[in-house]
Design a protein around this motif. Structure first.
Motif, PDB file in Angstrom:
ATOM      1  N   ARG A  88       0.802  -1.221   0.000  1.00 14.43           N
ATOM      2  CA  ARG A  88       0.000   0.000   0.000  1.00 14.43           C
ATOM      3  C   ARG A  88       0.835   1.272   0.000  1.00 14.43           C
ATOM      4  NH1 ARG A  88      -5.338  -1.266   3.610  1.00 14.43           N
ATOM      5  NH2 ARG A  88      -5.260  -3.536   3.620  1.00 14.43           N
ATOM      6  N   THR A  89       2.098   1.202   0.357  1.00 19.43           N
ATOM      7  CA  THR A  89       2.927   2.401   0.438  1.00 19.43           C
ATOM      8  C   THR A  89       4.195   2.185  -0.391  1.00 19.43           C
ATOM      9  OG1 THR A  89       4.299   1.773   2.344  1.00 19.43           O
ATOM     10  CG2 THR A  89       2.092   2.627   2.803  1.00 19.43           C
ATOM     11  N   SER A  90       5.056   3.170  -0.369  1.00 23.67           N
ATOM     12  CA  SER A  90       6.338   3.051  -1.076  1.00 23.67           C
ATOM     13  C   SER A  90       7.411   2.398  -0.221  1.00 23.67           C
ATOM     14  CB  SER A  90       6.815   4.444  -1.515  1.00 23.67           C
ATOM     15  OG  SER A  90       6.990   5.292  -0.392  1.00 23.67           O
ATOM     16  N   VAL A  91       7.089   2.068   1.013  1.00 22.39           N
ATOM     17  CA  VAL A  91       8.043   1.396   1.904  1.00 22.39           C
ATOM     18  C   VAL A  91       8.102  -0.082   1.544  1.00 22.39           C
ATOM     19  CG1 VAL A  91       8.647   0.889   4.295  1.00 22.39           C
ATOM     20  CG2 VAL A  91       7.538   3.054   3.724  1.00 22.39           C
ATOM     21  N   GLU A  92       9.293  -0.622   1.452  1.00 22.89           N
ATOM     22  CA  GLU A  92       9.482  -2.047   1.163  1.00 22.89           C
ATOM     23  C   GLU A  92      10.319  -2.663   2.276  1.00 22.89           C
ATOM     24  OE1 GLU A  92      11.088  -2.551  -2.691  1.00 22.89           O
ATOM     25  OE2 GLU A  92       9.370  -1.659  -3.725  1.00 22.89           O
ATOM     26  N   PRO A  93       9.707  -2.968   3.407  1.00 23.96           N
ATOM     27  CA  PRO A  93      10.478  -3.477   4.556  1.00 23.96           C
ATOM     28  C   PRO A  93      10.900  -4.923   4.367  1.00 23.96           C
ATOM     29  CG  PRO A  93       8.144  -3.405   5.087  1.00 23.96           C
ATOM     30  CD  PRO A  93       8.282  -2.809   3.716  1.00 23.96           C
ATOM     31  N   GLY A  94      11.959  -5.283   5.074  1.00 27.26           N
ATOM     32  CA  GLY A  94      12.368  -6.677   5.133  1.00 27.26           C
ATOM     33  C   GLY A  94      11.594  -7.416   6.209  1.00 27.26           C
ATOM     34  N   PRO A  95      11.881  -8.693   6.405  1.00 31.45           N
ATOM     35  CA  PRO A  95      11.181  -9.457   7.443  1.00 31.45           C
ATOM     36  C   PRO A  95      11.426  -8.855   8.825  1.00 31.45           C
ATOM     37  CG  PRO A  95      12.389 -10.903   5.961  1.00 31.45           C
ATOM     38  CD  PRO A  95      12.829  -9.519   5.644  1.00 31.45           C
ATOM     39  N   PRO A  96      10.454  -8.934   9.724  1.00 27.70           N
ATOM     40  CA  PRO A  96      10.644  -8.384  11.068  1.00 27.70           C
ATOM     41  C   PRO A  96      11.693  -9.155  11.845  1.00 27.70           C
ATOM     42  CG  PRO A  96       8.605  -9.622  10.960  1.00 27.70           C
ATOM     43  CD  PRO A  96       9.124  -9.550   9.561  1.00 27.70           C
ATOM     44  N   MET A  97      12.176  -8.537  12.906  1.00 27.39           N
ATOM     45  CA  MET A  97      13.233  -9.143  13.721  1.00 27.39           C
ATOM     46  C   MET A  97      12.811  -9.196  15.177  1.00 27.39           C
ATOM     47  SD  MET A  97      17.005  -7.928  12.527  1.00 27.39           S
ATOM     48  CE  MET A  97      17.850  -8.807  11.213  1.00 27.39           C
ATOM     49  N   ALA A  98      13.194 -10.272  15.851  1.00 32.79           N
ATOM     50  CA  ALA A  98      13.006 -10.390  17.296  1.00 32.79           C
ATOM     51  C   ALA A  98      14.190  -9.741  17.997  1.00 32.79           C
ATOM     52  CB  ALA A  98      12.882 -11.846  17.697  1.00 32.79           C
ATOM     53  N   ILE A  99      13.913  -8.964  19.033  1.00 32.11           N
ATOM     54  CA  ILE A  99      14.944  -8.171  19.696  1.00 32.11           C
ATOM     55  C   ILE A  99      15.104  -8.638  21.137  1.00 32.11           C
ATOM     56  CG2 ILE A  99      15.499  -5.858  20.545  1.00 32.11           C
ATOM     57  CD1 ILE A  99      15.948  -6.306  17.574  1.00 32.11           C
ATOM     58  N   ASP A 100      16.353  -8.800  21.540  1.00 29.88           N
ATOM     59  CA  ASP A 100      16.706  -9.005  22.939  1.00 29.88           C
ATOM     60  C   ASP A 100      17.180  -7.658  23.475  1.00 29.88           C
ATOM     61  OD1 ASP A 100      17.777  -9.602  25.408  1.00 29.88           O
ATOM     62  OD2 ASP A 100      18.668 -11.483  24.752  1.00 29.88           O
ATOM     63  N   LEU A 101      16.406  -7.078  24.382  1.00 27.44           N
ATOM     64  CA  LEU A 101      16.721  -5.738  24.859  1.00 27.44           C
ATOM     65  C   LEU A 101      18.060  -5.670  25.571  1.00 27.44           C
ATOM     66  CD1 LEU A 101      13.216  -4.641  26.219  1.00 27.44           C
ATOM     67  CD2 LEU A 101      14.302  -3.986  24.071  1.00 27.44           C
ATOM     68  N   GLU A 102      18.538  -6.779  26.090  1.00 31.84           N
ATOM     69  CA  GLU A 102      19.784  -6.772  26.849  1.00 31.84           C
ATOM     70  C   GLU A 102      21.012  -6.733  25.944  1.00 31.84           C
ATOM     71  OE1 GLU A 102      19.730  -6.366  29.965  1.00 31.84           O
ATOM     72  OE2 GLU A 102      17.639  -6.843  30.432  1.00 31.84           O
ATOM     73  N   THR A 103      20.911  -7.233  24.724  1.00 27.83           N
ATOM     74  CA  THR A 103      22.103  -7.379  23.883  1.00 27.83           C
ATOM     75  C   THR A 103      22.008  -6.699  22.530  1.00 27.83           C
ATOM     76  OG1 THR A 103      21.260  -9.490  23.010  1.00 27.83           O
ATOM     77  CG2 THR A 103      22.675  -9.578  24.960  1.00 27.83           C
ATOM     78  N   ASP A 104      20.818  -6.520  21.976  1.00 28.32           N
ATOM     79  CA  ASP A 104      20.679  -6.032  20.607  1.00 28.32           C
ATOM     80  C   ASP A 104      20.669  -4.511  20.547  1.00 28.32           C
ATOM     81  OD1 ASP A 104      20.638  -8.560  19.571  1.00 28.32           O
ATOM     82  OD2 ASP A 104      18.472  -8.758  19.673  1.00 28.32           O
ATOM     83  N   GLU A 105      21.151  -4.009  19.415  1.00 25.71           N
ATOM     84  CA  GLU A 105      21.188  -2.573  19.172  1.00 25.71           C
ATOM     85  C   GLU A 105      19.840  -2.112  18.622  1.00 25.71           C
ATOM     86  OE1 GLU A 105      21.777   1.053  19.155  1.00 25.71           O
ATOM     87  OE2 GLU A 105      23.593  -0.080  19.670  1.00 25.71           O
ATOM     88  N   LEU A 106      19.269  -1.071  19.251  1.00 26.60           N
ATOM     89  CA  LEU A 106      17.955  -0.578  18.840  1.00 26.60           C
ATOM     90  C   LEU A 106      18.036   0.551  17.830  1.00 26.60           C
ATOM     91  CD1 LEU A 106      16.077  -0.479  22.274  1.00 26.60           C
ATOM     92  CD2 LEU A 106      16.170  -2.330  20.610  1.00 26.60           C
ATOM     93  N   ALA A 107      19.200   1.183  17.698  1.00 24.36           N
ATOM     94  CA  ALA A 107      19.288   2.385  16.869  1.00 24.36           C
ATOM     95  C   ALA A 107      19.007   2.118  15.395  1.00 24.36           C
ATOM     96  CB  ALA A 107      20.673   3.015  17.026  1.00 24.36           C
ATOM     97  N   VAL A 108      19.136   0.867  14.949  1.00 21.37           N
ATOM     98  CA  VAL A 108      18.922   0.563  13.533  1.00 21.37           C
ATOM     99  C   VAL A 108      17.452   0.339  13.208  1.00 21.37           C
ATOM    100  CG1 VAL A 108      21.224  -0.378  13.191  1.00 21.37           C
ATOM    101  CG2 VAL A 108      19.407  -1.865  14.022  1.00 21.37           C
ATOM    102  N   PHE A 109      16.577   0.414  14.207  1.00 20.67           N
ATOM    103  CA  PHE A 109      15.151   0.220  13.983  1.00 20.67           C
ATOM    104  C   PHE A 109      14.404   1.539  14.221  1.00 20.67           C
ATOM    105  CE2 PHE A 109      16.870  -3.826  15.510  1.00 20.67           C
ATOM    106  CZ  PHE A 109      16.488  -4.668  14.493  1.00 20.67           C
ATOM    107  N   ALA A 110      13.171   1.573  13.726  1.00 20.38           N
ATOM    108  CA  ALA A 110      12.306   2.727  13.972  1.00 20.38           C
ATOM    109  C   ALA A 110      11.038   2.337  14.716  1.00 20.38           C
ATOM    110  CB  ALA A 110      11.935   3.407  12.651  1.00 20.38           C
ATOM    111  N   PHE A 111      10.639   1.063  14.620  1.00 19.97           N
ATOM    112  CA  PHE A 111       9.367   0.599  15.199  1.00 19.97           C
ATOM    113  C   PHE A 111       9.665  -0.604  16.076  1.00 19.97           C
ATOM    114  CE2 PHE A 111       5.667  -2.130  15.282  1.00 19.97           C
ATOM    115  CZ  PHE A 111       4.597  -1.260  15.416  1.00 19.97           C
ATOM    116  N   LEU A 112       9.206  -0.562  17.326  1.00 17.22           N
ATOM    117  CA  LEU A 112       9.428  -1.658  18.263  1.00 17.22           C
ATOM    118  C   LEU A 112       8.106  -2.014  18.923  1.00 17.22           C
ATOM    119  CD1 LEU A 112      11.480  -3.515  19.667  1.00 17.22           C
ATOM    120  CD2 LEU A 112      11.783  -1.749  21.401  1.00 17.22           C
ATOM    121  N   TYR A 113       7.632  -3.248  18.672  1.00 17.32           N
ATOM    122  CA  TYR A 113       6.386  -3.741  19.270  1.00 17.32           C
ATOM    123  C   TYR A 113       6.753  -4.567  20.497  1.00 17.32           C
ATOM    124  CZ  TYR A 113       1.930  -6.232  19.697  1.00 17.32           C
ATOM    125  OH  TYR A 113       0.749  -6.749  20.159  1.00 17.32           O
TER     126      TYR A 113
END
Length: 899
Positions: free
Chosen positions: A701-726
């Protein structure tokens, strides 16, 4: 020695320079209080120092010598390698098995191959590479291009095993007569391993690298109280966590099973009947291989069988036979009881009817429809059926004679008959005929009826008279046992063979009544396939296969689901009878340990060291010229030196390849939505499926073409590369550490959107204080979140892409809150969105596009509005208040025109 120990001398040089720098700074003359521009003053002081004749100090000579040496060596690109060097000039042959047993260690195996190729290339040797199981199925032995990776990132593990005998033939035909071989195996033994090793050793020395063997599932089949599992590759006493999923990806249950014997685990994953019938995948948690994922299809499922009681008759004599049917089928089938007419409308595989005479017209009509759709109608003879043959339609495979045949009466000349061996074309083929199961009475088919080609005889008595007859009708069968269901006419119900006969008869329809395709005779189209990591993926160009064949998996027979998407048949990576033993080291082969390190390229670290020495020399020159004296400049110089020296201290190459960094790099290369991994498999799977659907809708529906979603471990993973966190909040959620919460706060403050979902809107509407809400309160308090409020009607969340009035989810009611401070977030948009509407469940669909959860209250187009709400949330996270700013565009244009 590893890479870190070799980098230690360089780090030591950088640290030894610190005291010298400190002494130089301490001895420098004070700087003037008034400097017009520090940079100009520094350059002037350096110029004055060069014009003033002075003797270069010993420290400066040593420092500049180290600088030149480090720079020269760095540009030369030296490499430290802890692997033994070979003096041979023969080509290096790399045999790489990219198959599923190696999936858990695939990164390290690929690095081992690439490092070996780089060493050989640096020594001037040619390199030949053969990938044992390419995705295309065509194995090629090819020379390696210069400066290329032996195993590029595009090579992934496949869900089948290599054929080492065929691989040896290819190597014999294409490889040179002399070669050193590096055999990077998948760790699983095969029948042709010694011969394969001998053929490799005929060319020269052979080195073997193999990962440890991980646990795998050899069997998963429904039983009375759950799913019977057989796991291999486990140690005695080891605990194996297993989880069962439905076809829609829904978590159905899980358990921890313990191996009581070395190498094999047998146990039952307990599940209720409703969940047991819907199991499609069973996984070993934490083992990412195709062998740890077991696909369950119609051939291993439990049939659903109805036992027809006579609601209008109450004689206990009529119900006696059902005791034997219940005892025979209960361990192997899910049973229902009811009136014959009602059972015909249920989702059953078969209906069993004890001795009964003529059937009512509406029962006959319902049963004919049931059978035509693939059901099996199994009835048993008896006195009533024998007397009713001339009274009306009795719905049997063939017309019957009016009276029962007696084989043990006082006036009979015949003796009771035993059961003959079952015909090869019968569903009962392979069952041993029961011993001493004498038949004393039976009903007989009319003379000549068995000449009809549509009537099949599945079992005979020893004298050749039919015991079980059947007739195909539509997709189903009408089956008649010519004896009673109880032991009155025969001893068959008391035998063990009767249990298997009744079970196979119930499965004769192949599941077509329930939309399942149990026809193994013809090729079936692929629906989805299994990757080497055990993930279900789209079928792509996978060929159609005959699922019923007992053949190993391969490129032309890929593990996955085939046939009808409603209830597919399955091919697994590991067959139940397949040996599963670790690969032993063949004679004449040297085995190398699989390690993380081994090869360290020193060039970049030496160049970094040269930069450190240059910085020290520059600061020393400034100190000598009197340009540096202030404590702040002194502290800044030391801090800059520490920054430059830090790569030398942490020069372990394995750290650059860590999983967290790889994940961050992968996320940075494409726009991806992310969700917090909670540890609850069902919640995490719902989050994944939900964000996958929103990603597809964004692309559509939009011009955004996202890749598959990713599961995040808040203790170890970097959040700066994402914009949306569920972030779904569960009742047993663990509050993250302060460091992790600080990272979340930075994420929200710099433009990211965190969506907290407690999924408890119905309870909250009733005023119930749920555990999810309490847990969220704990998180928000430690997070230091700003005050919250409901978003106004003109908020950007309602107009970032679609114009909405509400953010509908699985639940349409319940408060939705944002940060009250309009200045929160780098773009003036709230970094927090909080609700309990279970958005991910409203978005999530199974691989066949069907919603996995019902909606409440399920008003018209509720799911569509939920999708639109998800798209708006994602667009807010990606574009901030851009859409809101467009409201001011007319005023901006008016002002520009007035200038």
């Amino acid at each position: 020695m590893g890479g870190l120990s070799f980098a230690a001398p360089l780090a030591l040089l950088g640290l030894l320079a610190l005291p010298a720098l400190w002494l130089l700074i301490r001895q420098a003359p004070p700087a003037p209080k008034r400097v017009a521009f520090p940079g100009v003053y520094l350059l002037r002081q350096l110029q004055d120092a060069e014009q003033t004749p002075a003797r270069t100090s010993l420290w400066t000579l040593i420092l500049r010598a180290l600088l030149i040496t480090a720079l020269t060596l760095g540009l030369a690109g030296p490499v430290l390698d802890d692997n033994p060097e070979t003096t041979t000039s023969d080509p290096l042959l790399i045999v790489f098995e990219n198959t599923w047993p190696a999936a858990a260690d695939f990164r390290r195996l690929r690095r081992t191959a690439n490092d070996a190729a780089a060493r050989a290339e640096a020594a001037g040797r040619s390199v030949l590479v053969v990938v044992a199981a390419p995705e295309t199925g065509e194995t090629v032995l090819a020379p390696l291009e210069p400066n290329a990776a032996a195993i590029p990132a595009s090579i992934a593990p496949v869900a089948w095993r290599p054929h080492r005998a065929a691989l040896a033939q290819l190597i014999d035909a294409a490889a040179p007569a002399r070669a050193e071989t590096l055999w990077i195996a998948d760790g699983l033994a095969g029948d042709d391993d010694p011969a394969f090793a001998r053929r490799l050793a005929a060319r020269g020395p052979v080195s073997l690298v193999a990962p440890p063997l991980r646990a795998a599932l050899a069997e998963a089949r429904p039983v009375a109280d759950g799913i019977a599992l057989s796991a291999v590759g486990v140690e005695r006493g080891a605990t194996v966590p297993v989880t069962a999923y439905g076809q829609d990806g829904r978590l159905l249950g899980g358990a921890d099973l313990t191996a009581e014997a070395d190498g094999v685990l047998s146990g039952v994953l307990p599940l209720p009947p409703g969940a047991r019938a819907g199991v499609r995948i069973v996984r070993i948690d934490g083992v990412g291989t195709a062998g740890a994922a077991r696909l369950v299809d119609a051939r291993t499922r439990r049939p659903r069988v109805g036992l027809a009681t006579l609601a209008d008759l109450s004689s206990r004599e009529l119900l006696t036979g059902f005791y034997y049917a219940d005892r025979a089928l209960a361990p192997h089938a899910d049973l229902s009881r009811g009136a014959l007419f009602d059972l015909a409308d249920e989702d059953l595989d078969a209906i069993v009817l004890d001795d009964r005479g003529a059937l009512r017209p509406r029962e006959i009509a319902a049963l004919n429809t049931f059978v035509a759709q693939g059901g099996v109608f199994i009835r048993f003879a008896g006195p009533r059926l024998a007397r009713a043959t001339r009274e009306g339609d009795i719905l049997t495979p063939a017309p019957l004679r009016g009276d029962a045949r007696s084989l043990d009466g006082a006036l009979s000349w015949e003796a009771p008959q035993d059961v003959a061996p079952f015909p090869a074309e019968s569903p009962f083929a392979g069952i041993a005929p029961p011993e001493n199961a004498a038949v004393k009475r039976q009903v007989l088919a009319s003379p000549g009826a068995l000449l009809d080609e549509d009537i099949a005889v599945w079992a005979y008595l020893a004298d050749g008279t039919p015991l079980v007859t059947a007739r195909r009708s539509g997709d189903g069968w009408i089956v008649l046992f010519h004896v009673t269901l109880d032991p009155d006419w025969s001893d068959l119900p008391l035998s063990g063979a009767f249990v298997e006969m009744l079970r196979r008869a119930a499965l004769a329809g192949g599941g077509k009544r329930r939309g399942e395709d149990g026809g193994p005779d013809g090729p079936l189209a692929a629906i989805s396939t299994l990757s080497g990591y055990g993930a279900v993926q789209p079928a792509g160009a996978a060929p159609a296969v005959a699922v019923g064949e007992d053949a190993p998996a391969g490129p032309d027979r890929r593990p996955g689901f085939y046939g009808d998407p409603a209830a597919p048949a399955a091919i697994n990576a590991l067959r139940p009878d397949e040996p599963y033993e670790p690969l032993a080291t063949p004679a004449g082969v040297r085995r190398l340990a699989l390690e993380d390190g081994g090869r360290l390229e020193l060039g970049r670290w030496l160049i970094a060291a040269a930069g450190v020495f240059f910085l020290i020399d520059l600061i020393a020159a400034a100190v000598a010229a009197g340009a540096v004296r202030a404590p702040r400049l002194r502290a800044a110089s030391i801090a800059a030196l520490a920054v430059f020296a830090s790569p030398l201290v942490y020069a372990d190459p394995a750290s650059a390849q860590s999983a967290a960094e790889d994940k961050a790099l992968e996320a940075a290369l494409a726009t991806r939505l992310a969700y917090v991994r909670t540890g609850d498999a069902q919640v995490d799977e719902t989050s994944r499926l939900g964000l996958e659907e929103i990603s597809r809708e964004l692309a559509r529906r939009t011009s955004v073409e996202p890749g598959p979603p990713m599961a995040i471990d808040l203790e170890t993973d970097e959040l700066a590369v994402f914009a949306f966190l569920y972030w779904p909040i569960s009742s047993n959620a663990v509050v993250p550490s302060d460091a992790a919460l600080a990272a979340v706060d930075r994420f929200a403050a710099t433009g990211g959107l965190v969506v907290f979902d407690t999924r408890d809107a119905p309870e909250r509407a009733l005023g119930i204080d749920t555990a999810q809400t309490r847990r969220l309160g704990d998180i928000l308090r430690r997070l230091g979140a700003p005050p919250l409020r409901e978003p106004p009607g003109d908020h950007v969340l309602f107009r970032s892409f679609f114009l909405l009035n509400d953010l509908t989810g699985r639940y349409a009611n319940g408060p939705v809150l944002i940060a009250a401070d309009a200045g929160v977030g780098a773009d003036g948009v709230s970094g927090y969105l909080i609700g309990g509407r279970d958005w991910a469940s409203a978005w999530a669909v199974d691989p066949f596009g069907r919603p996995i959860r019902p909606l409440e209250p399920n008003f018209p187009r509720q799911r569509e509005f939920a999708i639109r709400a998800g798209v708006n949330m994602a667009m807010v996270s990606l574009s901030g208040n851009y859409k809101s700013d467009q409201l001011h565009l007319p005023e901006l244009l008016r002002r520009l025109e007035g200038r």
